[in-house]
Design an enzyme around this catalytic site. Sequence first.
Site, short mmCIF file in Angstrom:
data_model
loop_
_atom_site.label_atom_id
_atom_site.label_comp_id
_atom_site.label_asym_id
_atom_site.label_seq_id
_atom_site.Cartn_x
_atom_site.Cartn_y
_atom_site.Cartn_z
CB THR A 90 1.61 -12.13 1.28
OG1 THR A 90 0.64 -12.80 0.47
CG2 THR A 90 2.80 -11.69 0.43
CG ASP A 116 -1.78 -1.25 1.29
OD1 ASP A 116 -2.27 -1.70 0.25
OD2 ASP A 116 -1.90 -1.81 2.40
CD GLN A 127 0.59 -8.89 -2.10
OE1 GLN A 127 1.34 -9.56 -2.78
NE2 GLN A 127 -0.68 -8.76 -2.41
CB THR A 146 -6.81 -10.54 1.64
OG1 THR A 146 -6.21 -11.63 0.93
CG2 THR A 146 -5.80 -9.42 1.80
CB SER A 186 3.89 10.66 -5.25
OG SER A 186 2.50 10.75 -5.45
CG HIS A 207 -1.62 -2.03 -7.64
ND1 HIS A 207 -0.80 -2.64 -8.55
CD2 HIS A 207 -1.08 -2.29 -6.44
CE1 HIS A 207 0.19 -3.26 -7.92
NE2 HIS A 207 0.03 -3.06 -6.63
CE LYS A 241 1.42 10.02 -8.73
NZ LYS A 241 1.40 11.34 -8.12
P1 IMP Z 1 -2.67 -12.85 2.38
O1 IMP Z 1 -1.77 -12.32 1.33
O2 IMP Z 1 -4.13 -12.67 2.06
O3 IMP Z 1 -2.35 -14.27 2.73
O4 IMP Z 1 -2.43 -11.99 3.71
C1 IMP Z 1 -1.21 -12.04 4.43
C2 IMP Z 1 -0.85 -10.68 4.98
O5 IMP Z 1 -0.51 -9.82 3.91
C3 IMP Z 1 -1.98 -9.97 5.74
O6 IMP Z 1 -1.43 -9.21 6.78
C4 IMP Z 1 -2.57 -9.05 4.69
O7 IMP Z 1 -3.23 -7.93 5.27
C5 IMP Z 1 -1.31 -8.64 3.95
N1 IMP Z 1 -1.57 -8.22 2.57
C6 IMP Z 1 -1.86 -9.01 1.53
N2 IMP Z 1 -1.99 -8.28 0.42
C7 IMP Z 1 -1.76 -7.01 0.75
C8 IMP Z 1 -1.71 -5.79 0.00
O8 IMP Z 1 -1.90 -5.73 -1.22
N3 IMP Z 1 -1.42 -4.68 0.72
C9 IMP Z 1 -1.16 -4.70 2.05
N4 IMP Z 1 -1.20 -5.81 2.78
C10 IMP Z 1 -1.49 -6.96 2.13
#
Ligand code: IMP
Length: 434
Positions: free
Chosen positions: A239, A13, A224, A129, A413, A41, A18
């Site tokens: 993740t 995040d 991520q 998620t 940015s 995104h 962007k």
């Molecule tokens: P998973 O990827 O759904 O297995 O989640 C594992 C961890 O990664 C959790 O803490 C999620 O909140 C975090 N996470 C997964 N995708 C994103 C993302 O795109 N942005 C921020 N955190 C993410």
Amino acid sequence: MPVLVVVGAQWGDEGKGKIIDLLTERADVVARYQGGHNAGHTVVVGMNEFILHLVPSGILHKGKKCIIGNGVVVDPAALLEEMDAMTKRGIKFDKNLLISKNAHLIMPYHKALDVASEKLKGNKKIGTTGRGIGPAYADKINRKGIRMADLLDEKTFREKLSCNTGEANFMLERFYNAPLVNQDQVYDEYQGYARRLKKYIADTTLYLSEAIAGKKKVLAEGAQGTHLDVDHGTYPFVTSSSPTAGGACTGLGIGPNTITEVLGIVKAYTTRVGSGPFPTELNDKTGELLRERGKEYGATTGRARRCGWADTLIIRHAVRVNGMTSAAITKLDVLDTLEELKICVGYKYKGKLYEEMPSELAVLEQGVPQYITMPGWKQTTIGIKKYEDLPKKARTYVEKLCKLSGVKPSIVSTGPRRDETIILERPFQTVKKR
Ligand code: IMP
């Protein structure tokens, strides 16, 4: 053969959407290399906001080839839903999208297992998620995943589905006491997806190798962030893939020697979604202010993001493990109203000062962050396009943050729109100075 890899330097995040969208202007190919529809995104084009989960954001530019690489895990239902929604808004896919034959599928039992496992963990949950990402990657590593190529081969698909559903349902029933997955229903559903996706499924490694040989500019898009990387992140609160730059090689099938630049996206402060250590987290009014001004709510799950001060241990670790050649500092304008700002330069734990990112969760969870304090600039920076137009104190903040992190800034940015950007150096060696 310029390949530019864009990685998140914190916990995701950071505003990659962007920056990737901006760099795409000068790229020929945009290739996503890991993760799945856990990512979100956000890209603002004029008055339109697009939230992309699986489709590379290059799709918003006409005539760019977009690739979903072998390292991505694809939920075909989510992908088609995203494509349908974008088609309604005039985005074209037919000649622009390729999906790797080797990309693994997220199946309904992956999602069921993800949700059931989190439920069982109670307050020890990872805060996933709930999209089935972890179980899909687990099957891949366990050599029983189902790939796009298998989806196109009815017999193989049926066999693998039967074997995997049997095992997943055993776990769901006996271990998790959760609802089962209906194999026949999944088969029919996925055959429908196969018919729709067939025309996009290709040998993307071959495509990329020819594109690179033909001197096409490839933008490798990470999802991520570094600290969610299964190897280099705050394990186990990560993740299940490799968002770091090395993941671009395995997740696209390109050689490391093709990578010419690694641009790390660094938010001017820090956020995190889900559980796990976050040393500079602010559970106070300043944290709330960052959340509100930065609109820090998950693009995928809508969850409120945890917010805190910038942390140079986190960024320096990202500079190292990615080989970051420069940084894009994002969301600087969110800090505009603050009286003073803090930057973390160490953690104190049991009398010892840690000045580099520790692996031990206890240090990250209980260590006391050591800060330097800087004065706020207390004036708007929104939409500023020239570095010299930034307030002096804002420049000092950017420079200090980068110096302490050991990286040079190439982009700053100052707002969500494409033109709300300062280009200091030309990443991709092709982005025009504005
Ligand atoms: P998973 O990827 O759904 O297995 O989640 C594992 C961890 O990664 C959790 O803490 C999620 O909140 C975090 N996470 C997964 N995708 C994103 C993302 O795109 N942005 C921020 N955190 C993410």
